[in-house]
Design a protein around this motif. Sequence first.
Motif, short mmCIF file in Angstrom:
data_model
loop_
_atom_site.label_atom_id
_atom_site.label_comp_id
_atom_site.label_asym_id
_atom_site.label_seq_id
_atom_site.Cartn_x
_atom_site.Cartn_y
_atom_site.Cartn_z
N PRO A 90 -4.26 1.11 -30.72
CA PRO A 90 -5.17 1.99 -31.46
C PRO A 90 -4.65 2.25 -32.87
O PRO A 90 -3.45 2.34 -33.09
CB PRO A 90 -5.15 3.28 -30.61
CG PRO A 90 -3.78 3.29 -30.00
CD PRO A 90 -3.42 1.85 -29.75
N ASN A 91 -5.58 2.37 -33.81
CA ASN A 91 -5.22 2.70 -35.19
C ASN A 91 -5.50 4.16 -35.54
O ASN A 91 -4.89 4.70 -36.46
CB ASN A 91 -6.00 1.82 -36.17
CG ASN A 91 -5.35 0.46 -36.38
OD1 ASN A 91 -4.13 0.35 -36.40
ND2 ASN A 91 -6.16 -0.57 -36.52
N ASP A 92 -6.41 4.80 -34.81
CA ASP A 92 -6.84 6.15 -35.15
C ASP A 92 -7.53 6.74 -33.93
O ASP A 92 -7.72 6.08 -32.91
CB ASP A 92 -7.79 6.09 -36.36
CG ASP A 92 -7.96 7.42 -37.08
OD1 ASP A 92 -7.35 8.41 -36.63
OD2 ASP A 92 -8.68 7.46 -38.09
N PRO A 105 -10.63 3.51 -32.75
CA PRO A 105 -10.71 2.17 -33.33
C PRO A 105 -9.45 1.37 -33.03
O PRO A 105 -8.34 1.91 -33.05
CB PRO A 105 -10.85 2.45 -34.83
CG PRO A 105 -10.14 3.75 -35.03
CD PRO A 105 -10.31 4.54 -33.75
N LEU A 106 -9.61 0.08 -32.77
CA LEU A 106 -8.50 -0.77 -32.34
C LEU A 106 -8.24 -1.89 -33.33
O LEU A 106 -9.07 -2.23 -34.18
CB LEU A 106 -8.81 -1.37 -30.96
CG LEU A 106 -9.20 -0.39 -29.84
CD1 LEU A 106 -9.52 -1.16 -28.56
CD2 LEU A 106 -8.10 0.62 -29.61
N GLU A 137 -9.34 -5.54 -38.67
CA GLU A 137 -9.06 -4.41 -37.80
C GLU A 137 -10.04 -3.27 -38.07
O GLU A 137 -10.50 -3.09 -39.20
CB GLU A 137 -7.63 -3.90 -38.02
CG GLU A 137 -6.55 -4.88 -37.70
CD GLU A 137 -5.16 -4.28 -37.85
OE1 GLU A 137 -5.06 -3.03 -37.93
OE2 GLU A 137 -4.17 -5.05 -37.89
N ALA A 138 -10.34 -2.49 -37.04
CA ALA A 138 -10.99 -1.20 -37.21
C ALA A 138 -9.86 -0.20 -37.46
O ALA A 138 -9.09 0.11 -36.56
CB ALA A 138 -11.80 -0.82 -35.97
N SER A 147 -23.18 10.70 -35.27
CA SER A 147 -22.83 9.40 -35.83
C SER A 147 -21.32 9.23 -35.90
O SER A 147 -20.57 10.20 -35.92
CB SER A 147 -23.44 9.22 -37.22
OG SER A 147 -24.85 9.26 -37.17
N ILE A 148 -20.89 7.98 -35.97
CA ILE A 148 -19.48 7.63 -36.08
C ILE A 148 -19.31 6.73 -37.30
O ILE A 148 -20.08 5.78 -37.50
CB ILE A 148 -18.99 6.89 -34.82
CG1 ILE A 148 -19.22 7.75 -33.57
CG2 ILE A 148 -17.52 6.53 -34.95
CD1 ILE A 148 -19.05 6.97 -32.28
N LEU A 149 -18.33 7.04 -38.13
CA LEU A 149 -18.01 6.23 -39.30
C LEU A 149 -16.70 5.51 -39.05
O LEU A 149 -15.69 6.13 -38.71
CB LEU A 149 -17.89 7.11 -40.54
CG LEU A 149 -19.11 7.96 -40.90
CD1 LEU A 149 -18.77 8.95 -41.98
CD2 LEU A 149 -20.27 7.07 -41.32
N VAL A 150 -16.70 4.19 -39.22
CA VAL A 150 -15.52 3.38 -38.94
C VAL A 150 -15.17 2.55 -40.16
O VAL A 150 -16.00 1.78 -40.67
CB VAL A 150 -15.76 2.44 -37.73
CG1 VAL A 150 -14.46 1.72 -37.37
CG2 VAL A 150 -16.29 3.22 -36.53
#
Length: 366
Positions: A90-92, A105-106, A137-138, A147-150
């Motif tokens: 995972p990044n976040d 996000p991965l 990467e995400a 909503s989701i912001l990536v």
Amino acid sequence: MAAALMKHSPHASSYGDSAGNAAQRLMHNATESSLLIANRPTRISFLSSTSSFLTACLGPQPSLILHGPSTPDDDEAFRQLAHAKLPADPNDMVAMANQPYFVVPLVNGSVHVVQLDENEKGIQLFHRIVTHEGGAEATCVSSLDNSILVGGSDGKIVMIDGVKNESRVIAKSGAGIECIATLGGGAVVASGNMSGTINLWDIRTPSSAITPQYTLSAKVFGDSCTALATHPAQTNILGAGYESGSVSFIDARGSNRDQPPETRNTFGLANGAITKMAFHPILSDNLFASSIDGSLVHWDATANSYAGLSTNTLVRLSPWLTPTLESSSVFNVDLWSLSFFSPSHGRVSIGSEFVLDQRRCNRRRV
């Protein structure tokens, strides 16, 4: 306005000793029943209105771990409630407002939406969405209503509509996105990238994906923007952390309505990249910042709260934007081998083996 410059950071040698001791403790306590110790936490977040928290951990077994308060029979302050494996690091991680969902996000370019159930002690995969392809990467995530912001290493920001279950690219930067945040109630998205640029995108306009509304550059050329934080009450105020260990405070409205956003204060804070910044959700004159050097800085600007009070308008300006911020701030610096943290009311959970209780200034082993 000329930027102030202040250096307030721990010594590298102190961090080295702390990190070594922490690493020995981690290895000594590593067991199959404590995956938090065996793995490396990269993100930590409290569950809404509870004492439980979720950790996102890097390999050797990428995973999510839910922790809750201990029982009288437990030796530690917290106990593991649930564990779920992830297919990649995972990044976040971010919690969706007023919902039992977390978004992770991965590094493989996908986003996992998981649902938590404390009563059943479970972590269930709710949805998996590929947001970035071609090896990108995400890298970071933020939530906005439903909503989701990536953000991604390819410079794209993807918005996922949780109601319609649709996704679209809303912005594209010239460099990889390191962090994102929302301003003005969600009308504007701020992104920090690897080149040190902070872009402000008005997502209400169709052309926002092509050209940002405003662009702010780092004080040092090429200093990557690694962390962003929006003030919980005054959403025009943005805190930014950089790879150099410096932090800046930005007024997204400028000094008046006729001027663009501007950087008002810049300070050197740490010996390494800032990994996260967060204003306290209630006591917003307090800010926390963690760094790759292992430090957690608690920045108290309460004494500066009324330094910007105008006698003509009787409007209280934010202490983070006033010229007296440097001289009236109080700093508490702690050294741990930490990665990230999460402030929640009277507690701050940190990504090492401790939880900090602000009310008593105590550390409790996880």
